[in-house]
Design an enzyme around this catalytic site. Structure first.
Site: not given
Ligand code: THU
Length: 161
Positions: A63, A65, A74, A76
């Protein structure tokens, strides 16, 4: 007349990584390693994803941000869009997602969000072959789906357009 329909979703709860196939274990371990490359200064939730292509190559994503929160992505989707860009003919055989909190070493349950499920479904539909999907669960367990179709019933695909 109203017809009541029951939907069955199939998944396995694997009690430890030792019970996975060697390939599955490799993909899960890569996803776990990838969490160290996550950029999650806002949520502190470090997500790692990894996949195995049919050509034997493995790939990782995390992920990413952003101070403008919705601009982040995210793990994935970071992974699948990167692989889709660099290996457009690639067939995803196994994909895994795992997570841990920043500054903590143990892994926690990782559950793909709805948007990621939709994207995973698109790649499975595109390659016309199932993606085996592994989700990190708590206490070292792993949840295994033999097809990403079980992650998102009533998937919207290009056939709906
Ligand atoms: N996040 C992911 O990377 N994958 C997911 O399927 C769920 C959430 C990340 C997004 C964000 O950076 C952090 O987790 C909190 O939501």
């Amino acid at each position: 007349m109203t017809e009541q329909v029951q939907l069955t979703i199939t998944y396995e709860v694997v009690s430890s990584a030792q019970e996975l196939t060697p390939q599955e274990r490799q993909v899960l371990q890569l996803a776990q390693q990838a969490t160290h490359n996550a950029y999650a200064p806002y949520s502190n939730f470090m997500v790692g994803a990894a996949l195995l292509l049919a050509d034997g190559s493995t790939h990782m994503g995390t992920n990413q941000e952003n101070a403008a929160y919705p601009s982040g992505l995210c793990a994935e989707r970071t992974l699948l869009f990167g692989v889709g860009s660099n290996y457009p003919q690639g067939k995803v055989e196994i994909m895994a997602v795992t997570a841990r909190r920043r500054h903590e070493e143990h892994f926690v349950a990782a559950c793909p969000c709805g948007a990621c499920r939709q994207v995973i479904a698109e790649y499975q539909h595109r390659q016309q072959a199932p993606i085996r999907f592994l989700m990190q669960a708590s206490d070292g367990k792993v949840v295994r789906f033999q097809s990403a179709g079980d992650l998102l019933p009533f998937t919207f695909t290009k056939d709906n357009l």
